[in-house]
Design a protein around this motif. Sequence first.
Motif, mmCIF file in Angstrom:
data_model
loop_
_atom_site.group_PDB
_atom_site.id
_atom_site.type_symbol
_atom_site.label_atom_id
_atom_site.label_comp_id
_atom_site.label_asym_id
_atom_site.label_seq_id
_atom_site.Cartn_x
_atom_site.Cartn_y
_atom_site.Cartn_z
ATOM 1 N N THR A 134 0.765 -1.214 0.165
ATOM 2 C CA THR A 134 -0.028 0.148 0.125
ATOM 3 C C THR A 134 0.884 1.337 0.103
ATOM 4 O OG1 THR A 134 -0.104 0.101 2.369
ATOM 5 C CG2 THR A 134 -1.591 -1.098 1.409
ATOM 6 N N GLU A 135 0.175 2.277 -0.162
ATOM 7 C CA GLU A 135 0.855 3.672 -0.212
ATOM 8 C C GLU A 135 1.250 4.048 1.208
ATOM 9 O OE1 GLU A 135 -0.840 8.041 -0.559
ATOM 10 O OE2 GLU A 135 -1.357 6.932 -2.518
ATOM 11 N N GLU A 136 0.721 3.660 2.190
ATOM 12 C CA GLU A 136 1.011 3.910 3.565
ATOM 13 C C GLU A 136 2.408 3.101 3.847
ATOM 14 O OE1 GLU A 136 -3.380 4.570 3.645
ATOM 15 O OE2 GLU A 136 -1.834 3.105 2.317
ATOM 16 N N MET A 137 2.518 1.999 3.376
ATOM 17 C CA MET A 137 3.654 1.228 3.898
ATOM 18 C C MET A 137 5.222 1.682 2.936
ATOM 19 S SD MET A 137 2.264 -2.725 3.003
ATOM 20 C CE MET A 137 0.990 -3.691 3.648
ATOM 21 N N LEU A 138 4.760 2.130 1.736
ATOM 22 C CA LEU A 138 5.957 2.469 1.059
ATOM 23 C C LEU A 138 6.401 4.151 1.732
ATOM 24 C CD1 LEU A 138 4.716 2.012 -2.582
ATOM 25 C CD2 LEU A 138 6.388 0.817 -1.281
ATOM 26 N N LYS A 139 5.485 4.899 2.237
ATOM 27 C CA LYS A 139 5.781 6.096 2.591
ATOM 28 C C LYS A 139 6.480 5.874 4.083
ATOM 29 C CE LYS A 139 2.170 9.224 0.599
ATOM 30 N NZ LYS A 139 1.071 10.071 1.032
ATOM 31 N N GLN A 140 5.850 4.945 5.037
ATOM 32 C CA GLN A 140 6.415 4.538 6.148
ATOM 33 C C GLN A 140 8.236 3.917 5.980
ATOM 34 O OE1 GLN A 140 3.934 2.564 8.711
ATOM 35 N NE2 GLN A 140 5.459 1.977 10.245
ATOM 36 N N SER A 141 8.262 3.339 4.929
ATOM 37 C CA SER A 141 9.542 2.647 4.808
ATOM 38 C C SER A 141 10.473 3.548 3.692
ATOM 39 C CB SER A 141 9.343 1.453 4.069
ATOM 40 O OG SER A 141 8.481 0.445 4.834
ATOM 41 N N HIS A 142 10.029 4.809 3.543
ATOM 42 C CA HIS A 142 10.847 5.633 2.633
ATOM 43 C C HIS A 142 11.201 5.142 1.143
ATOM 44 C CE1 HIS A 142 11.219 8.369 5.909
ATOM 45 N NE2 HIS A 142 11.740 7.290 6.615
ATOM 46 N N MET A 143 10.215 4.378 0.717
ATOM 47 C CA MET A 143 10.394 3.673 -0.535
ATOM 48 C C MET A 143 9.289 4.023 -1.635
ATOM 49 S SD MET A 143 10.742 -0.238 1.116
ATOM 50 C CE MET A 143 10.407 -1.256 -0.514
ATOM 51 N N THR A 144 8.920 5.076 -1.710
ATOM 52 C CA THR A 144 7.903 5.573 -2.704
ATOM 53 C C THR A 144 8.591 5.720 -4.070
ATOM 54 O OG1 THR A 144 8.517 7.985 -2.215
ATOM 55 C CG2 THR A 144 6.474 6.959 -0.891
ATOM 56 N N THR A 145 9.791 6.122 -4.206
ATOM 57 C CA THR A 145 10.301 6.153 -5.383
ATOM 58 C C THR A 145 11.671 5.486 -5.631
ATOM 59 O OG1 THR A 145 9.360 8.653 -5.612
ATOM 60 C CG2 THR A 145 11.320 8.133 -6.985
ATOM 61 N N LEU A 146 11.694 5.050 -7.007
ATOM 62 C CA LEU A 146 13.066 4.412 -7.332
ATOM 63 C C LEU A 146 13.931 5.152 -8.038
ATOM 64 C CD1 LEU A 146 11.609 0.815 -8.539
ATOM 65 C CD2 LEU A 146 13.239 1.193 -6.393
ATOM 66 N N GLU A 147 15.186 5.358 -7.646
ATOM 67 C CA GLU A 147 16.164 5.891 -8.536
ATOM 68 C C GLU A 147 17.035 5.108 -9.288
ATOM 69 O OE1 GLU A 147 18.274 9.768 -6.976
ATOM 70 O OE2 GLU A 147 19.849 8.614 -7.521
ATOM 71 N N LEU A 148 16.933 5.237 -10.585
ATOM 72 C CA LEU A 148 17.754 4.269 -11.517
ATOM 73 C C LEU A 148 18.693 5.525 -12.084
ATOM 74 C CD1 LEU A 148 17.225 1.324 -12.624
ATOM 75 C CD2 LEU A 148 15.910 2.609 -14.565
ATOM 76 N N HIS A 149 20.076 4.797 -11.867
ATOM 77 C CA HIS A 149 21.170 5.510 -12.290
ATOM 78 C C HIS A 149 22.318 4.797 -13.080
ATOM 79 C CE1 HIS A 149 23.568 9.452 -10.461
ATOM 80 N NE2 HIS A 149 23.924 8.972 -11.776
ATOM 81 N N LYS A 150 22.255 5.272 -14.242
ATOM 82 C CA LYS A 150 23.305 4.334 -15.009
ATOM 83 C C LYS A 150 24.792 4.821 -14.704
ATOM 84 C CE LYS A 150 24.174 3.590 -19.968
ATOM 85 N NZ LYS A 150 23.925 3.877 -21.510
ATOM 86 N N THR A 151 25.691 3.539 -14.918
ATOM 87 C CA THR A 151 27.038 3.610 -14.528
ATOM 88 C C THR A 151 27.754 3.558 -15.826
ATOM 89 O OG1 THR A 151 27.574 1.490 -14.391
ATOM 90 C CG2 THR A 151 26.342 2.376 -12.468
ATOM 91 N N ASN A 152 29.053 3.697 -15.706
ATOM 92 C CA ASN A 152 29.849 3.730 -17.005
ATOM 93 C C ASN A 152 30.329 2.068 -17.174
ATOM 94 O OD1 ASN A 152 29.844 6.354 -17.596
ATOM 95 N ND2 ASN A 152 31.305 6.801 -16.043
ATOM 96 N N GLU A 153 29.913 1.306 -16.351
ATOM 97 C CA GLU A 153 30.265 -0.115 -16.476
ATOM 98 C C GLU A 153 29.500 -0.886 -17.255
ATOM 99 O OE1 GLU A 153 33.068 -1.447 -14.295
ATOM 100 O OE2 GLU A 153 33.362 0.566 -13.890
ATOM 101 N N LYS A 154 30.178 -2.128 -17.807
ATOM 102 C CA LYS A 154 29.291 -3.176 -18.612
ATOM 103 C C LYS A 154 29.646 -4.544 -17.980
ATOM 104 C CE LYS A 154 28.506 -0.748 -23.185
ATOM 105 N NZ LYS A 154 26.983 -1.077 -23.219
ATOM 106 N N ARG A 155 28.626 -5.380 -17.917
ATOM 107 C CA ARG A 155 29.217 -6.761 -17.481
ATOM 108 C C ARG A 155 28.525 -7.747 -18.438
ATOM 109 N NH1 ARG A 155 31.022 -7.316 -12.204
ATOM 110 N NH2 ARG A 155 30.040 -9.419 -12.222
ATOM 111 N N LEU A 156 29.069 -8.740 -18.572
ATOM 112 C CA LEU A 156 28.633 -9.952 -19.561
ATOM 113 C C LEU A 156 27.379 -10.579 -18.915
ATOM 114 C CD1 LEU A 156 31.690 -11.945 -20.803
ATOM 115 C CD2 LEU A 156 30.172 -10.257 -22.169
ATOM 116 N N GLY A 157 26.525 -10.711 -19.539
ATOM 117 C CA GLY A 157 25.081 -11.158 -19.284
ATOM 118 C C GLY A 157 24.341 -11.989 -20.209
ATOM 119 N N LYS A 158 23.307 -12.687 -19.809
ATOM 120 C CA LYS A 158 22.636 -13.536 -20.652
ATOM 121 C C LYS A 158 21.565 -12.764 -21.416
ATOM 122 C CE LYS A 158 23.016 -17.996 -18.398
ATOM 123 N NZ LYS A 158 22.130 -19.104 -18.053
#
Length: 199
Positions: free
Chosen positions: A146-170
Motif C-alpha cells: 500500500t501507499e502507506e507502507m511505502l511512505k513509512q519505509s521511505h520507498m515511494t520512489t526508485l532512483e535508476l542511475h546509469k553507470t559507465n560499467e558493462k558486464r557480460l550477461g545472458k
Amino acid sequence: MFSLILQSAKENDILFHIPIKAPKYANRFSTDRKDFTSSNINVCYGNGRKGKNGKVTPRNWFETQITVSVDITREPNYPKDKPFFLVTDDGYMFEAHTTAQNNKQLTAYGNDRIFGRWIKGRLVASGLLKPFDNKDGDPDRLGMVTEEMLKQSHMTTLELHKTNEKRLGKVFKRNEKNRLDKKQWTEEPLDVWTIHFCD
C-alpha cells in the motif's frame, strides 16, 4: 539468483526517478485501475496465467512489475531493447529489462520474482507486509503493498542511475510468440545501472 557486485561501478549523469504506484490501504479491494490493486507492484492480485490446457494459475506473490510513465520512457537514455544489470543499494545485482507497450514495465529479466523478492522482502523484514504464496491465500489482502507502507519505509520512489560499467550477461532469444526462449541465449556486454529507494 543474486551475485555480489564489485564496488568499482561509477555512476554518470543519466538517472531517472520512478514513483511506485500502490493503493491506499482503504482501497485495497478497489476494482478501479487507478488504484493499482491488481497491477504494478501488486500484479500478483490480478488475473492469473492461462496455460495451454486453459487452466488459470494464480501469479506468485513475489511477481512484481514497476509501471513507468510515458514521460520517462520517451527519454532517449531510458533503457530499452536489451536487458541490463541492476545493482541494488544493499549490494546485489540481477538482470532486468523494460517490456510491454512503450517499454512501460520495468521488471527482472528471466525470472519475474527477483524484483519482488528485493522490494517486498524489505517490507516483510520491516514487519509492514505479510508474505503469501498467491492471492488465493490472502482474502484480507494483508499481503498487498500500500501507499502507506511505502511512505513509512521511505520507498515511494526508485532512483535508476546509469553507470559507465558493462558486464557480460545472458540475452535470451525469442520464440515465434515473441516470448523469451530460456533454452537459447548468448552472452553479451550489458549496461549496469544502480537502483535504490528515495522519498
